[in-house]
Design a protein around this motif. Structure first.
Motif, PDB file in Angstrom:
ATOM      1  N   VAL A   1       0.886  -1.259   0.079  1.00  0.00           N
ATOM      2  CA  VAL A   1       0.042  -0.094   0.002  1.00  0.00           C
ATOM      3  C   VAL A   1       0.890   1.193   0.030  1.00  0.00           C
ATOM      4  CG1 VAL A   1      -1.900   1.023   1.118  1.00  0.00           C
ATOM      5  CG2 VAL A   1      -1.958  -1.226   1.109  1.00  0.00           C
ATOM      6  N   ASN A   2       0.588   2.156  -0.837  1.00  0.00           N
ATOM      7  CA  ASN A   2       1.181   3.476  -0.949  1.00  0.00           C
ATOM      8  C   ASN A   2       0.586   4.657  -0.178  1.00  0.00           C
ATOM      9  OD1 ASN A   2       1.652   5.981  -3.401  1.00  0.00           O
ATOM     10  ND2 ASN A   2       2.843   5.876  -1.528  1.00  0.00           N
ATOM     11  N   LEU A   3       0.676   5.226   0.852  1.00  0.00           N
ATOM     12  CA  LEU A   3       0.120   6.075   1.752  1.00  0.00           C
ATOM     13  C   LEU A   3       0.400   7.438   1.575  1.00  0.00           C
ATOM     14  CD1 LEU A   3      -2.409   5.918   3.758  1.00  0.00           C
ATOM     15  CD2 LEU A   3      -0.503   5.949   5.509  1.00  0.00           C
ATOM     16  N   MET A   4      -0.233   8.400   1.079  1.00  0.00           N
ATOM     17  CA  MET A   4       0.104   9.722   0.642  1.00  0.00           C
ATOM     18  C   MET A   4      -0.452  10.432   1.914  1.00  0.00           C
ATOM     19  SD  MET A   4       2.384   9.661  -1.601  1.00  0.00           S
ATOM     20  CE  MET A   4       2.478  11.493  -1.708  1.00  0.00           C
TER      21      MET A   4
ATOM     22  N   HIS B   1      11.413   1.635  -8.997  1.00  0.00           N
ATOM     23  CA  HIS B   1      11.046   2.957  -9.220  1.00  0.00           C
ATOM     24  C   HIS B   1      10.315   3.615  -7.987  1.00  0.00           C
ATOM     25  CE1 HIS B   1       7.147   1.236 -10.304  1.00  0.00           C
ATOM     26  NE2 HIS B   1       6.661   2.272  -9.830  1.00  0.00           N
ATOM     27  N   LEU B   2       9.949   2.851  -6.832  1.00  0.00           N
ATOM     28  CA  LEU B   2       9.203   3.171  -5.790  1.00  0.00           C
ATOM     29  C   LEU B   2      10.286   3.964  -4.463  1.00  0.00           C
ATOM     30  CD1 LEU B   2       6.880   0.192  -5.413  1.00  0.00           C
ATOM     31  CD2 LEU B   2       6.560   2.135  -6.574  1.00  0.00           C
ATOM     32  N   PHE B   3       9.749   4.817  -4.000  1.00  0.00           N
ATOM     33  CA  PHE B   3      10.642   5.317  -2.653  1.00  0.00           C
ATOM     34  C   PHE B   3       9.851   6.127  -1.750  1.00  0.00           C
ATOM     35  CE2 PHE B   3      10.393   8.444  -6.442  1.00  0.00           C
ATOM     36  CZ  PHE B   3      10.203   9.787  -5.650  1.00  0.00           C
ATOM     37  N   SER B   4      10.295   6.148  -0.643  1.00  0.00           N
ATOM     38  CA  SER B   4       9.510   6.626   0.488  1.00  0.00           C
ATOM     39  C   SER B   4      10.347   8.323   0.420  1.00  0.00           C
ATOM     40  CB  SER B   4       9.901   6.220   1.678  1.00  0.00           C
ATOM     41  OG  SER B   4       9.484   4.748   1.684  1.00  0.00           O
ATOM     42  N   ILE B   5       8.936   9.152   0.986  1.00  0.00           N
ATOM     43  CA  ILE B   5       9.448  10.602   1.059  1.00  0.00           C
ATOM     44  C   ILE B   5       9.398  11.043   2.596  1.00  0.00           C
ATOM     45  CG2 ILE B   5       8.974  12.967   0.640  1.00  0.00           C
ATOM     46  CD1 ILE B   5       7.833  12.221  -2.131  1.00  0.00           C
TER      47      ILE B   5
ATOM     48  N   LYS C   1       5.257  10.255   1.987  1.00  0.00           N
ATOM     49  CA  LYS C   1       5.025   9.214   1.049  1.00  0.00           C
ATOM     50  C   LYS C   1       5.528   7.965   2.062  1.00  0.00           C
ATOM     51  CE  LYS C   1       5.682   7.602  -3.517  1.00  0.00           C
ATOM     52  NZ  LYS C   1       6.587   7.811  -4.947  1.00  0.00           N
ATOM     53  N   GLU C   2       4.363   7.181   2.243  1.00  0.00           N
ATOM     54  CA  GLU C   2       4.864   5.855   3.098  1.00  0.00           C
ATOM     55  C   GLU C   2       4.422   4.755   2.326  1.00  0.00           C
ATOM     56  OE1 GLU C   2       4.355   7.158   7.557  1.00  0.00           O
ATOM     57  OE2 GLU C   2       2.629   8.063   6.523  1.00  0.00           O
ATOM     58  N   TYR C   3       4.829   3.561   2.667  1.00  0.00           N
ATOM     59  CA  TYR C   3       4.545   2.127   2.328  1.00  0.00           C
ATOM     60  C   TYR C   3       4.162   1.387   3.520  1.00  0.00           C
ATOM     61  CZ  TYR C   3       5.915   3.670  -2.392  1.00  0.00           C
ATOM     62  OH  TYR C   3       6.177   4.390  -3.659  1.00  0.00           O
ATOM     63  N   LYS C   4       2.947   0.369   3.118  1.00  0.00           N
ATOM     64  CA  LYS C   4       2.793  -0.211   4.215  1.00  0.00           C
ATOM     65  C   LYS C   4       2.732  -2.017   3.417  1.00  0.00           C
ATOM     66  CE  LYS C   4       1.429   3.214   6.568  1.00  0.00           C
ATOM     67  NZ  LYS C   4       2.008   3.690   7.903  1.00  0.00           N
TER      68      LYS C   4
END
Length: 350
Positions: free
Chosen positions: A209-212, A255-259, A267-270
């Motif tokens: 999951v991409n959590l903005m 291409h994915l990265f956290s901010i 920008k987080e990932y779960k």
């Protein structure tokens, strides 16, 4: 105004700049007739911006957040205060060198917000009504996120059921061995399910999951979770009472990265596991946070960049973007209910 600009970036053929590094180049400007100027600057400006709306008709409210990460200026003409100089027709150069902060966030852009870095050139002309010629070009910046989560990370909660006798529950525990992941690597997720109910588990789903998260100046937040395409996996369920441990692989992509380090955009990932139950019971989802670090961030372009700057065919300047109507995206893939705190087991009922 009688001035044209060209920007030569000394980026050694790379399309991205790393935080903590230098941004160097040369401003080439052409004056086609004798022209008076009272100032000229080349600047590096990095800003964050978000905007969204909530409510409808008369109750609609707009939320805006802004932030500045870097603002550095170089005086091209080296004039004193209130000094005016006339520049004769010809071609001129001004080298520049800026330093990106170590803690600046990565470039980002979507329908709700953006983090942008621009090189801007401004020529100011004297007069009762002062006029300026403004030129800008955007550069892409990448910041390596920092490992801020414990390893391993364990979370869990108890799913209880309404209209059932005591001790009818499902305990769900998840563990991520590595929480700092190089993008493109698999995420290893261990899930233990203790099933103490006759209600069957109809299926188990894992996904990334991409959590903005967008934060306005009034501290209001807009949270937009989406499923990363290509990461969903479906597995069979459990019918009997048992305690079972599964090991799942959740893919990530290069291409994915956290901010991090931005007050207006996060920008987080779960890593998510969803345990599914038959109707009318509510599915149970457990999210475990991970940090994605993009390794292959220096994409070669082959030749040093030469950007032609004009006031007509350019990305809009920051103050123009601030006045644009940016609409909220309605494309949201989100399934299941969040029923847990990452570090404190909780119970839920359905």
């Amino acid at each position: 105004m009688g001035v044209k600009c060209q920007l030569l970036l000394n980026n050694e053929g790379c399309s991205l700049y790393k935080t903590g590094g230098e941004v160097t180049g040369t401003v080439n400007y052409l004056v086609d007739k004798p022209t008076e100027f009272c100032g000229a600057t080349v600047s590096l400006i990095g800003t964050g911006y978000c905007r969204w709306q909530e409510g409808s008709s008369k109750n609609r409210r707009t939320y805006v957040g802004t932030e500045t990460y870097v603002e550095q200026h170089i005086d091209i003409l080296q004039l004193k205060d209130h000094e005016i100089t006339q520049i004769e027709p010809g071609s001129y150069q001004c080298p520049f060198q800026f330093l990106l902060p170590e803690d600046a966030p990565s470039t980002h852009s979507d329908e709700t917000g953006s983090i942008t870095y621009k090189i801007k050139v401004v020529f100011k002309k004297p007069g009762f009504i002062k006029s300026s010629a403004k030129f800008s070009t955007t550069i892409q910046v990448y910041s390596n996120p920092q490992p801020t989560l414990p390893e391993p990370l364990i979370a869990g909660f108890r799913k209880e059921f309404l209209f059932s006798s005591k001790n009818k529950f499902v305990n769900i525990k998840g563990e991520v061995e590595k929480t700092f992941i190089n993008a493109g690597e698999d995420i290893m997720l261990t899930v233990t399910i203790q099933k103490e109910t006759g209600i069957p588990i109809t299926g188990i789903r894992t996904e990334l999951v991409n959590l903005m998260t967008y934060t306005a100046e009034c501290n209001a937040q807009h949270i937009n979770p989406t499923i990363v395409n290509g990461t969903t996996r479906e597995y069979s369920g459990i019918t009997e009472k048992s305690e079972t441990t599964f090991r799942y692989i959740i893919p990530s992509f290069p291409h994915l990265f956290s901010i991090q380090n931005s007050k207006v955009i996060a920008k987080e990932y779960k890593a998510r596991v969803t345990v599914r139950f038959p109707f009318p019971h509510i599915n149970a989802s457990l999210d475990l946070p991970v940090i994605l670090n993009m390794l292959d961030c220096e994409i070669k372009t082959g030749e040093p960049s030469t950007d032609q700057l004009s006031t007509h065919d350019l990305p809009p300047s920051y103050w123009q973007v601030m006045n644009e109507d940016i609409n909220k995206s309605d494309d949201e893939e989100y399934d299941g209910e969040k029923k847990n705190d990452y570090y404190e087991p909780q119970s839920s009922k359905s």
